[in-house]
Design an enzyme around this catalytic site. Structure first.
Site, PDB file in Angstrom:
ATOM      1  N   TRP A  74       0.806  -1.074  -0.147  1.00 18.73           N
ATOM      2  CA  TRP A  74      -0.100   0.064   0.022  1.00 18.73           C
ATOM      3  C   TRP A  74       0.886   1.057   0.015  1.00 18.73           C
ATOM      4  CZ3 TRP A  74      -3.676   1.383   4.811  1.00 18.73           C
ATOM      5  CH2 TRP A  74      -4.674   2.302   4.087  1.00 18.73           C
ATOM      6  N   HIS A 134      12.706  -3.859   4.529  1.00 19.02           N
ATOM      7  CA  HIS A 134      12.019  -4.499   5.774  1.00 19.02           C
ATOM      8  C   HIS A 134      13.065  -4.310   6.844  1.00 19.02           C
ATOM      9  CE1 HIS A 134       8.461  -5.835   4.062  1.00 19.02           C
ATOM     10  NE2 HIS A 134       8.828  -6.981   3.619  1.00 19.02           N
ATOM     11  N   ARG A 289      -5.169  -9.725   0.764  1.00 13.39           N
ATOM     12  CA  ARG A 289      -6.006 -10.673   1.250  1.00 13.39           C
ATOM     13  C   ARG A 289      -7.478 -10.021   1.670  1.00 13.39           C
ATOM     14  NH1 ARG A 289      -7.206 -13.121   6.447  1.00 13.39           N
ATOM     15  NH2 ARG A 289      -5.859 -11.462   7.329  1.00 13.39           N
TER      16      ARG A 289
HETATM   17  P1  A3P Z   1      -4.200  -8.766   5.413  1.00 14.51           P
HETATM   18  O1  A3P Z   1      -3.493  -9.930   5.211  1.00 14.51           O
HETATM   19  O2  A3P Z   1      -4.693  -8.331   6.803  1.00 14.51           O
HETATM   20  O3  A3P Z   1      -5.298  -8.588   4.485  1.00 14.51           O
HETATM   21  P2  A3P Z   1       2.592  -6.183   3.364  1.00 14.51           P
HETATM   22  O4  A3P Z   1       2.064  -5.229   1.887  1.00 14.51           O
HETATM   23  O5  A3P Z   1       3.279  -5.515   4.213  1.00 14.51           O
HETATM   24  O6  A3P Z   1       2.888  -7.408   2.749  1.00 14.51           O
HETATM   25  O7  A3P Z   1       1.216  -6.539   3.862  1.00 14.51           O
HETATM   26  C1  A3P Z   1       0.078  -7.175   3.454  1.00 14.51           C
HETATM   27  C2  A3P Z   1      -1.246  -6.862   4.214  1.00 14.51           C
HETATM   28  O8  A3P Z   1      -1.611  -5.553   3.477  1.00 14.51           O
HETATM   29  C3  A3P Z   1      -2.321  -7.771   3.809  1.00 14.51           C
HETATM   30  O9  A3P Z   1      -3.110  -7.795   4.882  1.00 14.51           O
HETATM   31  C4  A3P Z   1      -2.942  -7.026   2.517  1.00 14.51           C
HETATM   32  O10 A3P Z   1      -4.343  -7.573   2.103  1.00 14.51           O
HETATM   33  C5  A3P Z   1      -2.979  -5.649   2.813  1.00 14.51           C
HETATM   34  N1  A3P Z   1      -3.064  -4.803   1.659  1.00 14.51           N
HETATM   35  C6  A3P Z   1      -2.481  -4.937   0.343  1.00 14.51           C
HETATM   36  N2  A3P Z   1      -2.671  -4.015  -0.104  1.00 14.51           N
HETATM   37  C7  A3P Z   1      -3.558  -3.150   0.346  1.00 14.51           C
HETATM   38  C8  A3P Z   1      -4.138  -1.542  -0.086  1.00 14.51           C
HETATM   39  N3  A3P Z   1      -3.880  -1.232  -1.097  1.00 14.51           N
HETATM   40  N4  A3P Z   1      -4.693  -1.234   1.348  1.00 14.51           N
HETATM   41  C9  A3P Z   1      -4.676  -1.560   2.463  1.00 14.51           C
HETATM   42  N5  A3P Z   1      -4.226  -2.995   2.868  1.00 14.51           N
HETATM   43  C10 A3P Z   1      -3.641  -3.496   1.722  1.00 14.51           C
END
Ligand code: A3P
Length: 323
Positions: A74, A134, A289
């Site tokens: 995001w 990270h 997700r």
């Molecule tokens: P969930 O598994 O709770 O749905 P990262 O990008 O750090 O790997 O984090 C992944 C998490 O961010 C996942 O959470 C994913 O669904 C969520 N995510 C991905 N894109 C997003 C967006 N545009 N806005 C908000 N959350 C998002």
């Protein structure tokens, strides 16, 4: 035995040797080693060592930092869209986010196989570079601070990080980890780049010490009022919205383009693959997700939640950082 940054050698053999001396424990997927206070796979530890040694930051680099599963994709989408909006119209049909996953638009500096994908790949990128990591603050090469590179960090409620990580690992790997085991490892700080509380605390403290250089965001606050935080982010990145842009709805356009539902449903993210690690292509859909706040309540017991809450509260006590 802990290894200091200064003792890290250039060579692959030396990194291999150093990694073999690190404390090791069961990870979520593969075993993790403890490098400078944080748990990660041996491959990633070698990549971090290599980066600490060879990465050459530029003063205008922008570093997007996260603990895994805290909103990395995001933040990448938002920052990319904001800094490139003069050349890529946010509402345009040809916007790169419509056809390329944010992970491919904003590379990780510590790509696990940096020995195959050398740091020179990053040197080939035009300035100003948007880069992601990270790595905890304490592991960033000192030159990033010395040069004054801006850093944006996003953190997330640890219980949601745990549940997101647990699902992710069980989706992308052939190894199944029970939730109870994942909870145990996470609560002991033994998650990927954990302890998650130390990870957030490092950036939190630095954002207080250097608010103009280190911006600290929370996933939950961004979700609650995306327009407000996207405006602040644009200012921090040096690309503030003009009055005309605001009146024409540009802030909302950025929020919409980078929203969970918009990105998740794009063909590139629902069916494509990308090779973040440099050695294993993964389905882009695994990064999307539920994209919600509080999904932990659908998975963790009250007892687990209380236990993790009290660990996190204890670790963050007196810092001003709360979840
Ligand atoms: P969930 O598994 O709770 O749905 P990262 O990008 O750090 O790997 O984090 C992944 C998490 O961010 C996942 O959470 C994913 O669904 C969520 N995510 C991905 N894109 C997003 C967006 N545009 N806005 C908000 N959350 C998002």
């Amino acid at each position: 035995m802990e290894i200091s940054k200064s003792s890290v050698d250039n060579g692959a053999e030396e990194r291999e040797r150093l990694v073999s001396t690190l404390p090791m424990r069961q990870g979520f997927w593969k075993p993790y080693v403890l490098y400078q206070g944080y748990w990660m796979s041996p491959q990633v530890a070698k990549s971090v060592m290599l980066l600490q040694d060879q990465f050459k930051p530029r003063a205008d680099d922008i570093i997007l930092a996260t603990c895994p599963k805290s909103g990395t994709i995001w933040l990448k989408a938002l920052a990319f869209t904001l800094v490139n909006r003069s050349c890529h119209a946010v509402a345009g049909d040809g916007h790169p986010l419509l056809t390329t996953t944010p992970h491919d638009l904003v590379p990780f500096i510590e790509k696990p196989d940096r020995e195959i994908h050398p740091v020179t790949e990053l040197e080939a990128l035009a300035s100003p570079r948007l880069l992601a990591t990270h790595m905890p603050f304490a592991q960033l090469p000192q030159s990033i601070s010395d040069l004054g590179c801006r850093v944006v960090y996003i953190c997330r409620e640890p219980k949601d990080v745990l549940v997101s990580l647990w699902h992710y690992v069980n989706t992308v790997s052939d190894h199944f980890i029970e939730l109870e085991k994942a909870f145990e490892l996470f609560s002991q700080g033994g998650s990927f780049f954990g302890p998650v509380w130390d990870h957030s605390l490092g950036y939190w403290k630095q954002s207080i010490a250097e608010p103009h250089r280190v911006m600290f965001l929370k996933y939950e606050e961004l979700m609650a009022d995306p327009a407000k935080h996207v405006k602040n982010l644009a200012e921090f990145l040096g690309v503030p919205f003009t009055v005309d842009e605001v009146e024409l709805g540009a802030v909302e356009q950025v929020v919409d383009l980078c929203s969970f539902h918009k990105l998740k449903n794009l063909p590139v993210n629902s069916s494509g693959k990308s090779d973040l690690a440099g050695w294993m292509p993964m389905d882009n859909s695994s990064y999307f997700r539920t994209g919600t706040v509080g999904d932990w309540a659908n998975h963790l017991t009250q007892e687990m939640a209380h236990k993790l809450d009290s660990i996190v509260q204890d670790k963050l006590k007196g810092s001003g950082l709360t979840f």
